[in-house]
Design a protein around this motif. Structure first.
Motif, PDB file in Angstrom:
ATOM      1  N   MET A  26       0.833  -1.197   0.000  1.00  0.00           N
ATOM      2  CA  MET A  26       0.000   0.000   0.000  1.00  0.00           C
ATOM      3  C   MET A  26       0.873   1.254   0.000  1.00  0.00           C
ATOM      4  O   MET A  26       0.628   2.195  -0.762  1.00  0.00           O
ATOM      5  CB  MET A  26      -0.905  -0.006   1.231  1.00  0.00           C
ATOM      6  N   LEU A  27       1.908   1.273   0.829  1.00  0.00           N
ATOM      7  CA  LEU A  27       2.813   2.423   0.865  1.00  0.00           C
ATOM      8  C   LEU A  27       3.522   2.607  -0.475  1.00  0.00           C
ATOM      9  O   LEU A  27       3.639   3.719  -0.982  1.00  0.00           O
ATOM     10  CB  LEU A  27       3.856   2.256   1.976  1.00  0.00           C
ATOM     11  N   LYS A  28       3.950   1.491  -1.052  1.00  0.00           N
ATOM     12  CA  LYS A  28       4.641   1.539  -2.330  1.00  0.00           C
ATOM     13  C   LYS A  28       3.721   2.068  -3.431  1.00  0.00           C
ATOM     14  O   LYS A  28       4.108   2.934  -4.212  1.00  0.00           O
ATOM     15  CB  LYS A  28       5.151   0.141  -2.690  1.00  0.00           C
ATOM     16  N   ARG A  29       2.497   1.559  -3.469  1.00  0.00           N
ATOM     17  CA  ARG A  29       1.541   1.981  -4.492  1.00  0.00           C
ATOM     18  C   ARG A  29       1.140   3.443  -4.327  1.00  0.00           C
ATOM     19  O   ARG A  29       0.770   4.101  -5.290  1.00  0.00           O
ATOM     20  CB  ARG A  29       0.313   1.090  -4.462  1.00  0.00           C
ATOM     21  N   ALA A  30       1.210   3.946  -3.107  1.00  0.00           N
ATOM     22  CA  ALA A  30       0.889   5.350  -2.839  1.00  0.00           C
ATOM     23  C   ALA A  30       2.103   6.248  -3.061  1.00  0.00           C
ATOM     24  O   ALA A  30       2.046   7.445  -2.794  1.00  0.00           O
ATOM     25  CB  ALA A  30       0.374   5.510  -1.418  1.00  0.00           C
ATOM     26  N   ASN A  31       3.187   5.655  -3.541  1.00  0.00           N
ATOM     27  CA  ASN A  31       4.436   6.387  -3.797  1.00  0.00           C
ATOM     28  C   ASN A  31       4.987   7.076  -2.560  1.00  0.00           C
ATOM     29  O   ASN A  31       5.505   8.185  -2.628  1.00  0.00           O
ATOM     30  CB  ASN A  31       4.254   7.411  -4.920  1.00  0.00           C
ATOM     31  N   VAL A  32       4.849   6.384  -1.415  1.00  0.00           N
ATOM     32  CA  VAL A  32       5.415   6.919  -0.178  1.00  0.00           C
ATOM     33  C   VAL A  32       6.918   6.692  -0.223  1.00  0.00           C
ATOM     34  O   VAL A  32       7.386   5.580  -0.464  1.00  0.00           O
ATOM     35  CB  VAL A  32       4.785   6.233   1.060  1.00  0.00           C
ATOM     36  N   ASN A  33       7.650   7.747  -0.009  1.00  0.00           N
ATOM     37  CA  ASN A  33       9.101   7.711  -0.026  1.00  0.00           C
ATOM     38  C   ASN A  33       9.602   6.704   1.021  1.00  0.00           C
ATOM     39  O   ASN A  33       9.160   6.700   2.166  1.00  0.00           O
ATOM     40  CB  ASN A  33       9.621   9.123   0.292  1.00  0.00           C
ATOM     41  N   HIS A  34      10.535   5.838   0.604  1.00  0.00           N
ATOM     42  CA  HIS A  34      11.063   4.804   1.512  1.00  0.00           C
ATOM     43  C   HIS A  34      11.664   5.431   2.768  1.00  0.00           C
ATOM     44  O   HIS A  34      11.459   4.923   3.880  1.00  0.00           O
ATOM     45  CB  HIS A  34      12.105   3.949   0.805  1.00  0.00           C
ATOM     46  N   PHE A  36      10.807   8.169   4.208  1.00  0.00           N
ATOM     47  CA  PHE A  36       9.701   8.601   5.062  1.00  0.00           C
ATOM     48  C   PHE A  36       9.050   7.399   5.734  1.00  0.00           C
ATOM     49  O   PHE A  36       8.740   7.438   6.928  1.00  0.00           O
ATOM     50  CB  PHE A  36       8.650   9.365   4.255  1.00  0.00           C
ATOM     51  N   SER A  37       8.834   6.323   4.977  1.00  0.00           N
ATOM     52  CA  SER A  37       8.170   5.155   5.553  1.00  0.00           C
ATOM     53  C   SER A  37       8.986   4.548   6.687  1.00  0.00           C
ATOM     54  O   SER A  37       8.425   3.952   7.605  1.00  0.00           O
ATOM     55  CB  SER A  37       7.860   4.111   4.480  1.00  0.00           C
ATOM     56  N   GLU A  42       6.353   3.125  14.826  1.00  0.00           N
ATOM     57  CA  GLU A  42       6.280   1.665  14.856  1.00  0.00           C
ATOM     58  C   GLU A  42       5.006   1.171  15.530  1.00  0.00           C
ATOM     59  O   GLU A  42       4.396   0.194  15.088  1.00  0.00           O
ATOM     60  CB  GLU A  42       7.500   1.081  15.564  1.00  0.00           C
ATOM     61  N   VAL A  43       4.567   1.847  16.575  1.00  0.00           N
ATOM     62  CA  VAL A  43       3.360   1.429  17.284  1.00  0.00           C
ATOM     63  C   VAL A  43       2.145   1.549  16.363  1.00  0.00           C
ATOM     64  O   VAL A  43       1.317   0.642  16.286  1.00  0.00           O
ATOM     65  CB  VAL A  43       3.157   2.266  18.574  1.00  0.00           C
ATOM     66  N   THR A  44       2.051   2.642  15.630  1.00  0.00           N
ATOM     67  CA  THR A  44       0.938   2.854  14.712  1.00  0.00           C
ATOM     68  C   THR A  44       0.984   1.838  13.579  1.00  0.00           C
ATOM     69  O   THR A  44      -0.038   1.266  13.202  1.00  0.00           O
ATOM     70  CB  THR A  44       0.976   4.287  14.144  1.00  0.00           C
ATOM     71  N   THR A  45       2.168   1.598  13.043  1.00  0.00           N
ATOM     72  CA  THR A  45       2.336   0.618  11.976  1.00  0.00           C
ATOM     73  C   THR A  45       1.926  -0.768  12.459  1.00  0.00           C
ATOM     74  O   THR A  45       1.166  -1.472  11.786  1.00  0.00           O
ATOM     75  CB  THR A  45       3.798   0.601  11.489  1.00  0.00           C
ATOM     76  N   ASP A  46       2.386  -1.153  13.633  1.00  0.00           N
ATOM     77  CA  ASP A  46       2.038  -2.464  14.195  1.00  0.00           C
ATOM     78  C   ASP A  46       0.531  -2.580  14.412  1.00  0.00           C
ATOM     79  O   ASP A  46      -0.064  -3.632  14.147  1.00  0.00           O
ATOM     80  CB  ASP A  46       2.772  -2.711  15.511  1.00  0.00           C
TER      81      ASP A  46
END
Length: 64
Positions: A26-34, A36-37, A42-46
């Motif tokens: 999803m991050l990749k398809r949204a062109n989120v800069n690596h 930045f990602s 980490e808590v939110t991502t988890d």
């Protein structure tokens, strides 16, 4: 957070891997800069990956 019951599901590992892959895809398809990602909380991502995993577990149960 996933419950012990959800973690004990027979397909947990497979579904957790799918959720993790889906999140990063999803991050990749949204062109989120690596770079930045890498700074994402980490808590939110988890928490998001846990929610995706829980959703997949519910779908898996309904199909059985």
């Amino acid at each position: 957070m996933l419950s012990d019951k959800q973690i004990a599901e027979p397909n947990f590992e497979r579904l957790a891997d799918i959720a993790t892959d889906a999140f990063f895809d999803m991050l990749k398809r949204a062109n989120v800069n690596h770079a930045f990602s890498c700074k994402l909380d980490e808590v939110t991502t988890d928490r998001l990956v846990d929610e995706l995993t829980a959703f997949l577990i519910r779908l898996d149960r309904r199909q059985q």
